[in-house]
Scaffold this active site. Sequence first.
Site, short mmCIF file in Angstrom:
data_model
loop_
_atom_site.label_atom_id
_atom_site.label_comp_id
_atom_site.label_asym_id
_atom_site.label_seq_id
_atom_site.Cartn_x
_atom_site.Cartn_y
_atom_site.Cartn_z
N LYS A 1 3.43 32.27 31.76
CA LYS A 1 3.85 31.52 30.57
C LYS A 1 2.99 30.27 30.37
O LYS A 1 2.52 30.02 29.27
CB LYS A 1 5.32 31.08 30.70
CG LYS A 1 6.31 32.23 30.72
CD LYS A 1 7.74 31.73 30.78
CE LYS A 1 8.05 30.97 32.06
NZ LYS A 1 7.92 31.75 33.30
N THR A 2 2.80 29.52 31.44
CA THR A 2 2.02 28.29 31.31
C THR A 2 0.58 28.63 30.96
O THR A 2 -0.06 27.97 30.14
CB THR A 2 2.11 27.49 32.62
OG1 THR A 2 3.49 27.22 32.88
CG2 THR A 2 1.35 26.17 32.52
N ASP B 1 6.32 23.85 26.91
CA ASP B 1 6.49 24.60 28.16
C ASP B 1 7.88 24.29 28.73
O ASP B 1 8.46 23.26 28.39
CB ASP B 1 5.40 24.17 29.16
CG ASP B 1 5.21 25.18 30.30
OD1 ASP B 1 5.91 26.22 30.30
OD2 ASP B 1 4.37 24.94 31.19
N GLU B 2 8.39 25.16 29.59
CA GLU B 2 9.70 24.95 30.23
C GLU B 2 10.78 24.65 29.18
O GLU B 2 11.61 23.75 29.35
CB GLU B 2 9.63 23.79 31.25
CG GLU B 2 8.51 23.91 32.28
CD GLU B 2 8.87 24.79 33.47
OE1 GLU B 2 9.97 25.40 33.48
OE2 GLU B 2 8.03 24.89 34.38
N GLN C 1 15.46 29.91 34.83
CA GLN C 1 14.96 28.74 35.56
C GLN C 1 15.46 27.43 34.97
O GLN C 1 14.86 26.39 35.18
CB GLN C 1 13.44 28.74 35.58
CG GLN C 1 12.87 29.88 36.40
CD GLN C 1 11.35 29.75 36.54
OE1 GLN C 1 10.86 28.85 37.20
NE2 GLN C 1 10.62 30.66 35.91
N ARG D 1 8.46 30.38 43.97
CA ARG D 1 7.26 29.55 44.19
C ARG D 1 6.32 30.24 45.16
O ARG D 1 5.14 29.90 45.26
CB ARG D 1 7.62 28.16 44.77
CG ARG D 1 8.51 27.27 43.92
CD ARG D 1 8.04 27.14 42.51
NE ARG D 1 8.75 28.11 41.67
CZ ARG D 1 8.34 28.48 40.46
NH1 ARG D 1 7.25 28.00 39.95
NH2 ARG D 1 9.03 29.38 39.77
P1 ATP Z 1 6.73 29.65 36.16
O1 ATP Z 1 7.88 30.39 35.54
O2 ATP Z 1 6.92 29.49 37.62
O3 ATP Z 1 6.41 28.39 35.44
P2 ATP Z 1 4.62 30.94 34.70
O4 ATP Z 1 5.25 32.05 33.98
O5 ATP Z 1 4.32 29.72 33.94
O6 ATP Z 1 5.45 30.60 36.02
P3 ATP Z 1 1.87 30.82 35.47
O7 ATP Z 1 2.00 29.65 36.37
O8 ATP Z 1 1.25 30.65 34.14
O9 ATP Z 1 3.29 31.51 35.33
O10 ATP Z 1 1.11 31.99 36.22
C1 ATP Z 1 1.45 32.35 37.55
C2 ATP Z 1 0.20 32.76 38.31
O11 ATP Z 1 -0.27 33.99 37.81
C3 ATP Z 1 -0.92 31.77 38.15
O12 ATP Z 1 -1.61 31.67 39.36
C4 ATP Z 1 -1.78 32.40 37.06
O13 ATP Z 1 -3.11 32.00 37.14
C5 ATP Z 1 -1.61 33.88 37.36
N1 ATP Z 1 -1.77 34.75 36.17
C6 ATP Z 1 -1.06 34.71 35.03
N2 ATP Z 1 -1.44 35.66 34.17
C7 ATP Z 1 -2.45 36.35 34.77
C8 ATP Z 1 -3.28 37.47 34.40
N3 ATP Z 1 -3.16 38.08 33.23
N4 ATP Z 1 -4.19 37.87 35.30
C9 ATP Z 1 -4.33 37.27 36.51
N5 ATP Z 1 -3.57 36.24 36.91
C10 ATP Z 1 -2.64 35.77 36.06
MG MG Z 2 4.99 27.72 34.17
#
Ligand code: ATP
Ligand code: MG
Length: 751
Positions: free
Chosen positions: A42-43, A227-228, A258, A614
């Site tokens: 997402k981020t 975000d969040e 979350q 995490r």
């Molecule tokens: P959270 O809910 O904990 O905030 P999130 O959904 O924001 O998590 P991110 O932090 O954006 O997730 O991504 C999680 C991990 O996965 C990061 O290390 C990111 O670089 C990796 N990632 C995300 N999308 C891809 C992709 N398409 N290919 C490879 N790695 C990815």
């Molecule tokens: Mg995130």
Amino acid sequence: MSGQPGSAAAEQILTGLNPPQREAVEHEGGPLLVLAGAGSGKTRVLTRRVAFLIAARGVYPGSILAVTFTNKAAGEMRERIVSLVGEAGKSVWTGTFHSVGARLLRIEAARAGISRDFSIFDRADSVSALKRVLAAMGISPKEHTPESLLSIISRAKNGMKSPETLAEEAQGPYDRLVARVFTEYRQALREQNALDFDDLLVLPVRLLDDEELREKYSRIFSHVLVDEYQDTNRCQYEFLHQVSRDHRQLFVVGDDDQSIYRWRGADLSNILDFERDHPDAQVVRLEQNYRSTGMILGAANSVIRCNVGRKGKELWTDNAEGERILVLDASDEQAEAMAVLKMVKAGLEEEGRTPKDFVVLYRTNAQSRVLENTFQLGRVAYQVVGGQRFYERREVKDVLAYLRLLVNPNDDVALRRVLNVPARGIGKKSLEDLQTVASAAGSSLLDTIRRVAAGEGEPVRPALRARLGEFVGVLDRAAIHLATTPVVEITEAILEEIRYQGHLEKEDERTAIARWENVSELLTAMQEFGDLPDRPDASVAAFLQEVSLATDIDDFDEQAGAVTLMTLHNAKGLEFPCTFITGLEEGLFPHANSAHDEGGLEEERRLFYVGITRAQERAVLLHAGARRRYGGFHLCRPSRFLDEVEPEFVERRSLGLPDHRRAMRTGAPAGGSGSGRSRVEGSADYFPSYEDETQEVARPEPGMRIRHPGWGEGVIEAVEGRGENLKLTIRFRGGVMKKVLAIYANLELLG
Ligand code: ATP
Ligand code: MG
């Protein structure tokens, strides 16, 4: 995207995204919600979206608002955007709701009816201000603590309620009292030209009630990204709604599973009702997790399924299955900490990991103490995020108070803090007299002091007049350079003039060195602030704003070669190869305060889900059979959350409870720890029993040098006992002898 600006750059921005991620980034326009579980990107999507808007859609960077949960996250996002689109990316408005609010209020100060130089009161400043309000109202702080009153006022503010509304809704004498206190508190802040944290959220929304301003800001923020989103509250929702309602370019990402800030007023319905509030909204779901192993993800999925109030989504991963989640049963909190230390050491020595690969999470800040002691004795570098923050330390606040007064002479909280720092012999009675004069004249305390020092108004004793003159002189001399000199130089001049280092020594010789180190650290922070090339406004006011909005997590240094210790709340959005969650016991996690109602329990479960997710490669869950809390020793039942993790993802081990303790344990729920599943009693590999553990850590010996946080450096004279009864006799500077229990003494072994 052919024919659009920068299509090559756009392609680069889209690489490494899966189809739904790409769909979100390329979204044509209109409200969009990315609703997805942890670690699904997402981020990443949000950051790429900002870059894409600039590079492919030709959106002016300065008209994009991207709101994140911490300043640190905002900084990282900015860096990432700049790496994708170049320097232009710097003008994107990134920040937290608070920092964006503060910026907006400085611009629109006149419209908001405040002065541009307002101070930002942190929680402690607000408590000080409220204490004075209560005193003036004749309310005993024992009967009604300022902290609890402030929480109620804060809640009211975030619910967009004024004192008048509270008074109207009042159901009894207490409610009426709160409304009156709220009115007076608001007035006190106004008089001091100060805003508290809540004002930074509420006042911008009030400003936008003005149609002209609302239109102006919806033009300025032509694209709004958040975000969040699951942790936004009513007031933040309102702000987003106001600035995006005309163009409807609202792009939010979040995970209902979350949401962990209900206690701060976060409103889960903001995300759950997004589609209702925006009937034409597009919703993108991301289901692939990139962060964690199959085992970790399976465990997380199985736990969160127990919640009822959720949208319901499943994550899958292509990552390796990995090792099972380890559930460890320790005899008490000391054994728990030892087990963590031991596993960290094994990871460092046998797996070639580095300290920053590890995070130790806990539900309450108080739990960090034992972990810290253990890491110190074990000589493993660690950093604690949260707890007492750097900017909340006494000496740091003293120095900042001088700067605050320079910028905002009405800041009475700052003035009272430093009028006698260093000691100037201005007595309490004199101060109250001055306050009375100030209140009668409707002027600030500093103004009154200035007049008295100049010999105007009521005559005072010559000695007092001279002392007041000395204080005003310090400020006046510094003020001359305010507009032209970097903040660090102004501060150094003040410190020298007031001989602050000498003051610290006089006050308490034992802590003076450590405190002065903190002041030096503050000067370094000022230096760095001034050094940032894109910071032409490195003035005192800008520095103050930056530090007053620093959050716990902003102290977190990812590059530090140290194991991170932090609360589960602070871990949101982060990821670590190895994650320990400690204190999984009923009453602690889930916390007793939240466990009686289903809503509270579900929130605790979401927090647990945040914790597990995490972990990238290894997750270890620990619980103790007994724990010292609130000064007593309590027997503990394992957390119900441990039983909610499907057995197929878990391996359970025991560090070996002494028989009498195990016999004392009562009421463990069926299927709880140790029932039916294999227990490895005092197993010989990574997890020997606690007794053996204590032998492993660097054992203090006579002749070794140590450092104690209060008493400073010393030399160990004698050692007796072992394990948690290890007692040290230490000779400190000046020949002072102390006998301490090593485990509680927070000692650092210097060798
Ligand atoms: P959270 O809910 O904990 O905030 P999130 O959904 O924001 O998590 P991110 O932090 O954006 O997730 O991504 C999680 C991990 O996965 C990061 O290390 C990111 O670089 C990796 N990632 C995300 N999308 C891809 C992709 N398409 N290919 C490879 N790695 C990815
Ligand atoms: Mg995130």
